[in-house]
Design a protein around this motif. Structure first.
Motif, PDB file in Angstrom:
ATOM      1  N   MET A 173       0.855  -1.176   0.000  1.00 39.82           N
ATOM      2  CA  MET A 173       0.000   0.000   0.000  1.00 39.82           C
ATOM      3  C   MET A 173       0.897   1.233   0.000  1.00 39.82           C
ATOM      4  O   MET A 173       1.794   1.353   0.829  1.00 39.82           O
ATOM      5  N   LEU A 174       0.639   2.114  -0.916  1.00 46.05           N
ATOM      6  CA  LEU A 174       1.389   3.365  -0.998  1.00 46.05           C
ATOM      7  C   LEU A 174       0.508   4.484  -0.461  1.00 46.05           C
ATOM      8  O   LEU A 174      -0.599   4.699  -0.960  1.00 46.05           O
ATOM      9  N   ASP A 175       0.982   5.174   0.558  1.00 47.27           N
ATOM     10  CA  ASP A 175       0.254   6.235   1.245  1.00 47.27           C
ATOM     11  C   ASP A 175       0.818   7.577   0.783  1.00 47.27           C
ATOM     12  O   ASP A 175       2.011   7.818   0.891  1.00 47.27           O
ATOM     13  N   PHE A 176      -0.042   8.450   0.289  1.00 46.00           N
ATOM     14  CA  PHE A 176       0.385   9.750  -0.236  1.00 46.00           C
ATOM     15  C   PHE A 176       0.275  10.872   0.801  1.00 46.00           C
ATOM     16  O   PHE A 176       0.255  12.048   0.442  1.00 46.00           O
ATOM     17  N   SER A 177       0.231  10.543   2.074  1.00 45.37           N
ATOM     18  CA  SER A 177       0.065  11.561   3.116  1.00 45.37           C
ATOM     19  C   SER A 177       1.236  12.539   3.186  1.00 45.37           C
ATOM     20  O   SER A 177       1.123  13.583   3.822  1.00 45.37           O
ATOM     21  N   PHE A 178       2.325  12.244   2.517  1.00 45.08           N
ATOM     22  CA  PHE A 178       3.476  13.157   2.491  1.00 45.08           C
ATOM     23  C   PHE A 178       3.238  14.359   1.580  1.00 45.08           C
ATOM     24  O   PHE A 178       3.982  15.342   1.613  1.00 45.08           O
ATOM     25  N   LEU A 179       2.185  14.317   0.757  1.00 37.82           N
ATOM     26  CA  LEU A 179       1.887  15.425  -0.153  1.00 37.82           C
ATOM     27  C   LEU A 179       1.248  16.588   0.601  1.00 37.82           C
ATOM     28  O   LEU A 179       0.681  16.414   1.683  1.00 37.82           O
ATOM     29  N   ASP A 180       1.331  17.792   0.016  1.00 41.17           N
ATOM     30  CA  ASP A 180       0.736  18.982   0.627  1.00 41.17           C
ATOM     31  C   ASP A 180      -0.780  18.831   0.748  1.00 41.17           C
ATOM     32  O   ASP A 180      -1.436  18.290  -0.150  1.00 41.17           O
ATOM     33  N   LYS A 181      -1.340  19.348   1.847  1.00 41.30           N
ATOM     34  CA  LYS A 181      -2.786  19.338   2.048  1.00 41.30           C
ATOM     35  C   LYS A 181      -3.446  20.306   1.066  1.00 41.30           C
ATOM     36  O   LYS A 181      -2.836  21.289   0.638  1.00 41.30           O
ATOM     37  N   ASN A 182      -4.706  20.014   0.717  1.00 41.17           N
ATOM     38  CA  ASN A 182      -5.521  20.872  -0.154  1.00 41.17           C
ATOM     39  C   ASN A 182      -4.872  21.115  -1.514  1.00 41.17           C
ATOM     40  O   ASN A 182      -5.025  22.185  -2.103  1.00 41.17           O
ATOM     41  N   GLN A 183      -4.146  20.133  -2.004  1.00 41.16           N
ATOM     42  CA  GLN A 183      -3.488  20.250  -3.308  1.00 41.16           C
ATOM     43  C   GLN A 183      -3.726  18.942  -4.060  1.00 41.16           C
ATOM     44  O   GLN A 183      -3.636  17.867  -3.479  1.00 41.16           O
ATOM     45  N   SER A 184      -4.031  19.059  -5.359  1.00 41.05           N
ATOM     46  CA  SER A 184      -4.195  17.884  -6.204  1.00 41.05           C
ATOM     47  C   SER A 184      -2.939  17.673  -7.027  1.00 41.05           C
ATOM     48  O   SER A 184      -2.253  18.639  -7.396  1.00 41.05           O
ATOM     49  N   TYR A 185      -2.662  16.426  -7.326  1.00 48.33           N
ATOM     50  CA  TYR A 185      -1.463  16.042  -8.070  1.00 48.33           C
ATOM     51  C   TYR A 185      -1.817  15.030  -9.144  1.00 48.33           C
ATOM     52  O   TYR A 185      -2.812  14.306  -9.021  1.00 48.33           O
ATOM     53  N   LYS A 186      -0.987  14.974 -10.161  1.00 48.65           N
ATOM     54  CA  LYS A 186      -1.073  13.908 -11.154  1.00 48.65           C
ATOM     55  C   LYS A 186       0.086  12.966 -10.901  1.00 48.65           C
ATOM     56  O   LYS A 186       1.242  13.399 -10.838  1.00 48.65           O
ATOM     57  N   ALA A 187      -0.229  11.698 -10.717  1.00 47.24           N
ATOM     58  CA  ALA A 187       0.805  10.674 -10.542  1.00 47.24           C
ATOM     59  C   ALA A 187       0.840   9.849 -11.820  1.00 47.24           C
ATOM     60  O   ALA A 187      -0.168   9.268 -12.222  1.00 47.24           O
ATOM     61  N   LYS A 188       1.987   9.815 -12.473  1.00 43.41           N
ATOM     62  CA  LYS A 188       2.159   8.998 -13.671  1.00 43.41           C
ATOM     63  C   LYS A 188       2.931   7.759 -13.255  1.00 43.41           C
ATOM     64  O   LYS A 188       4.049   7.854 -12.757  1.00 43.41           O
TER      65      LYS A 188
END
Length: 60
Positions: A1-16
């Motif tokens: 399981m990969l957890d993306f909690s390290f990303l900034d809050k209230n921001q959307s990202y594209k993961a390729k």
């Protein structure tokens, strides 16, 4: 399981995602897909032994 909690809050990202997939009919057998993620996202990855994956994450 990969957890993306390290990303900034209230921001959307594209993961390729680039994953080994024997069913893909190309020379390299690499499947490429893009998904939208946020810091609340989680991703299940099934990576076989001797296979791998890479991911590039960019802000939207």
């Amino acid at each position: 399981m990969l957890d993306f909690s390290f990303l900034d809050k209230n921001q959307s990202y594209k993961a390729k995602l680039y994953t080994d997939d024997e069913t893909i009919e190309t020379r390299t057998h690499v499947k490429i897909e893009a998904i939208e993620v946020s810091n609340k996202s989680k991703l299940n990855l099934n990576v076989k032994s001797n296979n791998g994956f890479a991911m590039r994450i960019t802000k939207l």
